[in-house]
Design a protein around this motif. Structure first.
Motif, short mmCIF file in Angstrom:
data_model
loop_
_atom_site.label_atom_id
_atom_site.label_comp_id
_atom_site.label_asym_id
_atom_site.label_seq_id
_atom_site.Cartn_x
_atom_site.Cartn_y
_atom_site.Cartn_z
N GLY A 151 -30.35 29.47 0.07
CA GLY A 151 -31.25 29.35 -0.90
C GLY A 151 -32.41 28.54 -0.91
N THR A 152 -33.12 28.45 -2.00
CA THR A 152 -34.52 28.03 -1.89
C THR A 152 -34.45 26.43 -2.04
N GLU A 153 -33.13 26.16 -2.79
CA GLU A 153 -32.60 24.55 -2.82
C GLU A 153 -32.73 23.91 -1.11
N PHE A 212 -39.31 21.22 -12.18
CA PHE A 212 -37.67 21.42 -11.61
C PHE A 212 -37.23 20.01 -11.40
N VAL A 235 -39.86 30.61 -6.43
CA VAL A 235 -38.71 31.31 -6.52
C VAL A 235 -38.66 32.53 -7.72
N TYR A 236 -39.58 32.15 -8.77
CA TYR A 236 -39.69 33.35 -9.87
C TYR A 236 -40.95 34.03 -9.77
N SER A 241 -32.48 34.56 -5.50
CA SER A 241 -31.47 34.23 -6.64
C SER A 241 -31.97 34.93 -7.60
N LYS A 242 -33.37 34.63 -8.34
CA LYS A 242 -33.78 34.90 -9.49
C LYS A 242 -34.30 36.54 -9.39
N TYR A 301 -36.89 18.29 -7.40
CA TYR A 301 -37.92 17.84 -6.56
C TYR A 301 -38.05 16.30 -6.42
N ASN A 319 -40.44 26.71 -13.72
CA ASN A 319 -39.12 26.07 -14.59
C ASN A 319 -39.31 24.65 -14.78
N ASN A 332 -45.20 24.52 -8.55
CA ASN A 332 -44.00 25.59 -9.01
C ASN A 332 -44.86 26.46 -9.94
N ARG A 391 -26.86 32.53 -2.31
CA ARG A 391 -27.54 31.71 -1.48
C ARG A 391 -28.38 32.11 -0.70
N ASP A 445 -43.06 26.28 -4.53
CA ASP A 445 -41.75 26.86 -4.83
C ASP A 445 -41.96 28.19 -5.65
C1 LIG Z 1 -37.89 26.28 -9.70
C2 LIG Z 1 -36.39 26.45 -8.86
N1 LIG Z 1 -36.58 26.24 -7.69
C3 LIG Z 1 -35.56 26.50 -6.77
C4 LIG Z 1 -34.40 26.73 -7.75
C5 LIG Z 1 -33.08 26.80 -6.69
O1 LIG Z 1 -32.93 28.23 -6.21
P1 LIG Z 1 -31.95 28.93 -5.04
O2 LIG Z 1 -30.82 29.51 -5.99
O3 LIG Z 1 -32.77 29.92 -4.67
O4 LIG Z 1 -31.72 27.55 -4.61
C6 LIG Z 1 -34.15 27.00 -8.94
C7 LIG Z 1 -33.07 27.31 -9.53
O5 LIG Z 1 -32.69 27.10 -10.81
C8 LIG Z 1 -35.58 26.83 -9.88
O6 LIG Z 1 -35.56 26.76 -10.84
#
Ligand SMILES: Cc1ncc(COP(=O)(O)O)c(C=O)c1O
Length: 365
Positions: free
Chosen positions: A81-83, A107, A182-183, A209-210, A110, A156, A152, A218, A180
């Motif tokens: 996952g990005t996290e 988010f 991810v969106y 994920s998104k 960070y 988010n 980002n 993950r 980031d």
């Molecule tokens: C801005 C942002 N980055 C990263 C993540 C984490 O994403 P992942 O499921 O890829 O770990 C989220 C999840 O809500 C997010 O909103």
């Protein structure tokens, strides 16, 4: 037994605290997960991925998958996952005393990930309303202590997108830039610009994920120059060993089906567009306010008549049975706002926002 000092001051996020107040009667507009159901081709890809190897892959991930993401596989690392990608980057590059510029509102992870690496988060504020990034103000905040700037877009919790000129200015500001994205596949009018390749300092993090409604699988990635990525892969090796081999196979089969993938992403965007429109209509009618329509992601950041949005959201959850996230969860600049996720059915979005309106009117606000 005392937990390690590095956990001092690190609490369950307000997002988790609000979601813990859910009951079977709640309308949940607090969730950051897409509500798109997999179609049959995607389920078939998953069935096939489940019968592929169950062994470890290379730490940085299968070369064949990395080649889908970068011409040179040494410039890509597949993560849980990005996290986990963000965690590995911060562990690889931050020392105690270093500082990280983080968006405010931004988010939640960070600032926490910076602290876990012994560094100090420093907020850069986004302009309320349009949520645009003030480049000269951000550049002024750069000191020798700033090791990383986090960007980002789409954001988010804001749903805002940063324009290309602004991204270029940040890419060339000096410190490492962690973007980031991810969106990036969830947009409404035009695809958001990526920072990829804007300078040698840029590290892109993203994942499926998104875009593919696969939050539990993950699967994310980091893209950067080989030199920058090397220490990150080293950290990642001791955090995750490798990303799930099942999820890696599934991701690869998605990238191997570009026509299906393009139509899937179209469907995802169409669904979110319909949900966004219902949310914006209900916000205007029930909450008597208009907001800049989100350009990406699936969140509306909405002003509310309260200067203590944590209490506001907790009381709304218990008395009004609607879950939204207090803006302050995303930094002090979010106070006075709540994040409404429109990753929910049209019915839930309409009835949830209507309930908020009724609740506010009953309280005479
Ligand atoms: C801005 C942002 N980055 C990263 C993540 C984490 O994403 P992942 O499921 O890829 O770990 C989220 C999840 O809500 C997010 O909103």
């Amino acid at each position: 037994m005392h937990p390690a000092h590095r956990l001092n001051g690190i609490e369950l996020s307000l997002i988790r605290q609000i979601n813990a107040l859910a009951t079977p009667l709640s309308v949940n507009l607090g969730i950051g997960e897409p509500n798109v159901e997999p179609d049959e081709p995607l389920l078939e890809k998953a069935r096939r991925a489940a019968t592929s190897s169950w062994k470890y892959t290379a730490n940085a991930g299968n070369v064949s998958l990395r080649k889908r993401l970068a011409t040179n596989p040494a410039e890509a690392c597949i993560t849980a996952g990005t996290e986990e990608g963000l965690y590995a980057i911060f562990q690889a590059y931050l020392n105690p005393g270093d500082e990280v510029l983080v968006p405010n509102p931004g988010f939640v992870s960070y600032a926490t990930l910076a602290r876990l690496a012994g560094a100090t988060p420093v907020a850069y504020d986004l302009e309320p309303g349009t949520w645009q990034l003030d480049v000269p103000a951000l550049l002024k905040r750069i000191t020798p202590k700033i090791k990383i700037i986090v960007v980002n877009s789409p954001s988010n919790p804001l749903g805002s997108v940063i324009d290309e000129d602004t991204l270029r200015a940040i890419a060339n500001a000096g410190p490492l830039v962690v973007t980031d994205e991810v969106y990036s596949e969830i947009w409404y009018d035009a695809p958001p610009p990526s920072m990829r390749g804007m300078s040698g300092n840029v590290i892109v993090v993203s994942g499926i994920s998104k875009s593919h409604s696969m939050t539990g699988l993950r699967l994310g990635w980091i893209l950067a120059s080989e030199e920058i990525l090397k220490p990150v892969v080293l950290a990642h090796q001791y955090i995750a060993t490798c990303a799930s081999v099942f999820s890696q196979s599934l991701a690869e089969s998605i990238f191997d089906a570009p026509d299906w993938n393009a139509s899937w992403l179209e469907r995802v965007r169409a669904q979110f567009r319909a949900q966004r429109d219902v949310a914006l209509f209900a916000i205007e009618r029930e909450l008597d306010t208009t907001i800049e329509p989100p350009a990406g992601a699936f969140y509306a950041f909405v002003p509310v008549p309260s200067c203590d949005t944590e209490t506001f959201a907790k009381t709304l959850a218990t008395d009004g049975a609607v879950l939204v996230i207090p803006g302050v969860a995303f930094g002090y600049a979010g106070e006075g706002f709540v994040r409404i996720s429109f990753a929910a059915s049209l019915d839930q979005i309409g009835s949830g926002i209507e309930r908020i309106g009724c609740w506010l009117r009953a309280k005479g606000r």
